[in-house]
Design a protein around this motif. Structure first.
Motif, PDB file in Angstrom:
ATOM      1  N   GLU A 190     135.569  35.266   4.557  1.00 42.36           N
ATOM      2  CA  GLU A 190     135.289  34.179   3.660  1.00 42.36           C
ATOM      3  C   GLU A 190     134.369  34.506   2.431  1.00 42.36           C
ATOM      4  O   GLU A 190     133.385  35.134   2.602  1.00 42.36           O
ATOM      5  N   PHE A 191     134.258  33.687   1.434  1.00 39.79           N
ATOM      6  CA  PHE A 191     133.461  33.851   0.330  1.00 39.79           C
ATOM      7  C   PHE A 191     132.597  32.587   0.258  1.00 39.79           C
ATOM      8  O   PHE A 191     132.879  31.530   0.504  1.00 39.79           O
ATOM      9  N   GLU A 192     131.111  32.944   0.300  1.00 38.97           N
ATOM     10  CA  GLU A 192     130.312  31.840   0.771  1.00 38.97           C
ATOM     11  C   GLU A 192     129.316  32.012  -0.744  1.00 38.97           C
ATOM     12  O   GLU A 192     128.785  32.818  -1.204  1.00 38.97           O
ATOM     13  N   GLU A 193     129.170  30.680  -1.056  1.00 34.32           N
ATOM     14  CA  GLU A 193     128.029  30.831  -2.210  1.00 34.32           C
ATOM     15  C   GLU A 193     127.318  29.127  -1.898  1.00 34.32           C
ATOM     16  O   GLU A 193     127.551  28.421  -1.121  1.00 34.32           O
ATOM     17  N   LEU A 194     126.136  29.095  -2.300  1.00 38.76           N
ATOM     18  CA  LEU A 194     125.302  27.908  -2.561  1.00 38.76           C
ATOM     19  C   LEU A 194     125.660  26.761  -3.257  1.00 38.76           C
ATOM     20  O   LEU A 194     126.622  26.991  -4.334  1.00 38.76           O
ATOM     21  N   MET A 195     126.147  25.749  -2.581  1.00 41.49           N
ATOM     22  CA  MET A 195     126.285  24.458  -3.132  1.00 41.49           C
ATOM     23  C   MET A 195     125.126  23.798  -4.210  1.00 41.49           C
ATOM     24  O   MET A 195     124.101  23.341  -3.727  1.00 41.49           O
ATOM     25  N   ALA A 196     125.408  24.263  -5.453  1.00 44.23           N
ATOM     26  CA  ALA A 196     124.395  23.822  -6.482  1.00 44.23           C
ATOM     27  C   ALA A 196     124.918  23.968  -8.024  1.00 44.23           C
ATOM     28  O   ALA A 196     125.809  24.533  -8.002  1.00 44.23           O
ATOM     29  N   PRO A 197     124.368  23.296  -9.039  1.00 48.95           N
ATOM     30  CA  PRO A 197     124.724  23.501 -10.283  1.00 48.95           C
ATOM     31  C   PRO A 197     124.994  24.993 -10.791  1.00 48.95           C
ATOM     32  O   PRO A 197     123.730  25.611 -10.430  1.00 48.95           O
ATOM     33  N   GLN A 198     125.836  25.405 -11.212  1.00 48.53           N
ATOM     34  CA  GLN A 198     125.944  26.780 -11.769  1.00 48.53           C
ATOM     35  C   GLN A 198     126.274  26.953 -13.246  1.00 48.53           C
ATOM     36  O   GLN A 198     127.007  26.196 -13.979  1.00 48.53           O
ATOM     37  N   GLY A 199     125.335  27.691 -13.784  1.00 50.90           N
ATOM     38  CA  GLY A 199     125.422  28.235 -15.391  1.00 50.90           C
ATOM     39  C   GLY A 199     125.017  27.056 -16.005  1.00 50.90           C
ATOM     40  O   GLY A 199     124.441  26.063 -15.716  1.00 50.90           O
ATOM     41  N   PRO A 200     124.969  27.308 -17.521  1.00 55.97           N
ATOM     42  CA  PRO A 200     124.449  26.225 -18.648  1.00 55.97           C
ATOM     43  C   PRO A 200     125.081  24.703 -18.492  1.00 55.97           C
ATOM     44  O   PRO A 200     124.464  23.967 -18.657  1.00 55.97           O
ATOM     45  N   GLU A 201     126.318  24.716 -17.895  1.00 53.08           N
ATOM     46  CA  GLU A 201     127.185  23.501 -17.700  1.00 53.08           C
ATOM     47  C   GLU A 201     126.729  22.792 -16.507  1.00 53.08           C
ATOM     48  O   GLU A 201     126.929  21.666 -16.066  1.00 53.08           O
ATOM     49  N   GLY A 202     126.065  23.461 -15.679  1.00 55.21           N
ATOM     50  CA  GLY A 202     125.799  23.033 -14.231  1.00 55.21           C
ATOM     51  C   GLY A 202     126.720  22.495 -13.526  1.00 55.21           C
ATOM     52  O   GLY A 202     126.687  21.384 -12.773  1.00 55.21           O
ATOM     53  N   SER A 203     127.959  23.291 -13.571  1.00 56.39           N
ATOM     54  CA  SER A 203     129.305  22.994 -12.616  1.00 56.39           C
ATOM     55  C   SER A 203     128.983  23.182 -11.132  1.00 56.39           C
ATOM     56  O   SER A 203     128.553  24.147 -10.940  1.00 56.39           O
ATOM     57  N   PRO A 204     129.233  22.106 -10.167  1.00 55.28           N
ATOM     58  CA  PRO A 204     129.095  22.627  -8.844  1.00 55.28           C
ATOM     59  C   PRO A 204     130.493  23.194  -8.650  1.00 55.28           C
ATOM     60  O   PRO A 204     131.590  23.135  -8.988  1.00 55.28           O
ATOM     61  N   PRO A 205     130.231  24.204  -7.570  1.00 56.04           N
ATOM     62  CA  PRO A 205     131.596  24.860  -7.018  1.00 56.04           C
ATOM     63  C   PRO A 205     132.457  23.832  -6.019  1.00 56.04           C
ATOM     64  O   PRO A 205     131.945  23.009  -5.508  1.00 56.04           O
ATOM     65  N   ARG A 206     133.788  24.484  -5.915  1.00 54.67           N
ATOM     66  CA  ARG A 206     134.701  23.633  -5.067  1.00 54.67           C
ATOM     67  C   ARG A 206     134.741  24.318  -3.665  1.00 54.67           C
ATOM     68  O   ARG A 206     134.653  25.518  -3.805  1.00 54.67           O
ATOM     69  N   CYS A 207     134.723  23.701  -2.834  1.00 53.09           N
ATOM     70  CA  CYS A 207     134.621  24.210  -1.131  1.00 53.09           C
ATOM     71  C   CYS A 207     135.679  23.901  -0.215  1.00 53.09           C
ATOM     72  O   CYS A 207     136.304  22.935  -0.471  1.00 53.09           O
ATOM     73  N   GLU A 208     135.991  24.843   0.332  1.00 47.16           N
ATOM     74  CA  GLU A 208     137.290  24.639   1.403  1.00 47.16           C
ATOM     75  C   GLU A 208     136.721  23.750   2.529  1.00 47.16           C
ATOM     76  O   GLU A 208     137.292  23.127   3.211  1.00 47.16           O
ATOM     77  N   ASN A 209     135.439  23.912   2.606  1.00 48.82           N
ATOM     78  CA  ASN A 209     134.478  23.164   3.796  1.00 48.82           C
ATOM     79  C   ASN A 209     134.030  21.889   3.557  1.00 48.82           C
ATOM     80  O   ASN A 209     133.153  21.234   4.175  1.00 48.82           O
ATOM     81  N   ALA A 210     134.673  21.378   2.261  1.00 51.07           N
ATOM     82  CA  ALA A 210     133.947  20.053   1.513  1.00 51.07           C
ATOM     83  C   ALA A 210     134.090  18.806   2.529  1.00 51.07           C
ATOM     84  O   ALA A 210     135.298  18.874   3.461  1.00 51.07           O
ATOM     85  N   PRO A 211     133.403  17.779   2.628  1.00 56.37           N
ATOM     86  CA  PRO A 211     132.267  17.713   1.660  1.00 56.37           C
ATOM     87  C   PRO A 211     130.930  18.898   2.059  1.00 56.37           C
ATOM     88  O   PRO A 211     130.852  19.012   3.275  1.00 56.37           O
ATOM     89  N   VAL A 212     130.104  19.243   1.054  1.00 57.73           N
ATOM     90  CA  VAL A 212     129.056  20.030   1.320  1.00 57.73           C
ATOM     91  C   VAL A 212     127.866  19.529   0.606  1.00 57.73           C
ATOM     92  O   VAL A 212     128.091  19.164  -0.695  1.00 57.73           O
ATOM     93  N   GLY A 213     126.743  19.130   0.983  1.00 59.03           N
ATOM     94  CA  GLY A 213     125.585  18.825   0.336  1.00 59.03           C
ATOM     95  C   GLY A 213     124.970  19.754  -0.524  1.00 59.03           C
ATOM     96  O   GLY A 213     125.002  20.901  -0.126  1.00 59.03           O
ATOM     97  N   MET A 214     124.268  19.379  -1.535  1.00 64.18           N
ATOM     98  CA  MET A 214     123.478  20.309  -2.483  1.00 64.18           C
ATOM     99  C   MET A 214     122.640  21.090  -1.596  1.00 64.18           C
ATOM    100  O   MET A 214     121.920  20.521  -0.617  1.00 64.18           O
ATOM    101  N   GLY A 215     122.649  22.412  -1.848  1.00 68.57           N
ATOM    102  CA  GLY A 215     121.862  23.409  -0.876  1.00 68.57           C
ATOM    103  C   GLY A 215     122.575  23.850   0.261  1.00 68.57           C
ATOM    104  O   GLY A 215     121.925  24.774   0.998  1.00 68.57           O
TER     105      GLY A 215
END
Length: 278
Positions: free
Chosen positions: A150-175
């Protein structure tokens, strides 16, 4: 005895220096390397939002797309490559041209909007491309696939646009931990790279795409979060990309920052500095 420069002459010399510097930078960017920031997650995990790289323009030769675009909305500047080199557009050829290879990570100009995109080259002229049940087929043969956890990353705004990632285990809360399935895909010719998926999506089953002569078929490595050649231009996608729209090959990440600004040094990803792109 030394003579003192007149104020007017000093201003003229400063302006000349700036103009020469801009001309040199323009020639360098047109002929050799173009800087490129990764603005979206369509190429994860090969490329992450906030990666900075230089595009090698010498890889495929030169066309109208090699001319730089200068867009600074704040100052009302919107100069497109077609405004400078549009005279050479239309015959789908290149000067000192060479063919890209399947598996290359390529920056190209969108055939309709003119925006710069970065994707992986999947289909060559004459190829048949299809996705069936999330598996890529090229000329009716399934590509090699190997599960890679699995690829794991933090659910948080990313980059200048502040876009959140999409997750296979959604819904995922911030952090929380955002997960995606990871596989190693091997294309015909032997190029291997990671791809990500978040479950069954509409583009996991497509019709057969026949790549026309002089055109190429591109896909993002983050398969369920990529606007690419699987969607036709009439539906807002990329469609088939003409040879003349290629800008260059992305070979190496020079710098990377996970924050909203490269000045936030505490968000720098030191492990990605000077990393080769596979």
């Amino acid at each position: 005895m030394a003579t003192q420069a007149k104020p007017g002459n000093a201003v003229v010399e400063t302006i000349k220096t700036i103009v020469y510097a801009l001309l040199i930078a323009g020639v360098f960017r047109t002929l050799f390397f173009q800087p490129f920031w990764i603005p979206s997650g369509s190429m994860k995990e090969t490329l992450l939002i906030g990666d900075f790289l230089f595009v090698n323009k010498m890889s495929y030769g030169y066309s109208y797309a090699s001319c730089p675009s200068v867009k600074i909305p704040r100052f009302g500047i919107d100069i497109d490559a077609s405004d400078i080199c549009g005279w050479s557009r239309g015959d789908n050829s290149r000067l000192f041209g060479s063919e890209p290879e399947r598996g290359d990570v390529v920056v190209f100009r969108h055939p309709v909007t003119g925006s710069d995109f970065i994707k992986r080259l999947i289909g060559l002229p004459g190829d048949k491309v299809q996705v069936r049940d999330s598996v890529l087929y090229i000329n009716d043969e399934a590509v090699g696939l190997q599960d890679a956890g699995e690829f794991e990353e933090l659910m948080a705004p990313q980059g200048p646009e502040g876009s959140p990632p999409r997750c296979e285990n959604a819904p995922v809360g911030m952090g929380g931990s955002c997960l995606k399935s990871r596989q190693i895909e091997t294309l015909p010719g032997g190029v291997s790279h990671t791809i990500l998926n978040i479950g069954r999506q509409s583009l996991d089953d497509t019709g057969v795409f026949l790549v026309p002569d002089g055109h190429y078929f591109f896909m993002g490595d983050n398969r369920d979060n990529s606007t690419d050649s699987r969607v036709p231009q009439t539906a807002g996608g990329v469609g088939m990309v003409p040879y003349e729209n290629l800008i260059g090959r992305a070979d190496r990440i020079m710098f990377s920052s996970a924050g909203r600004s490269m000045l936030f040094f505490w968000t720098w990803r030191g492990d990605r500095f000077f990393k080769g792109i596979e």
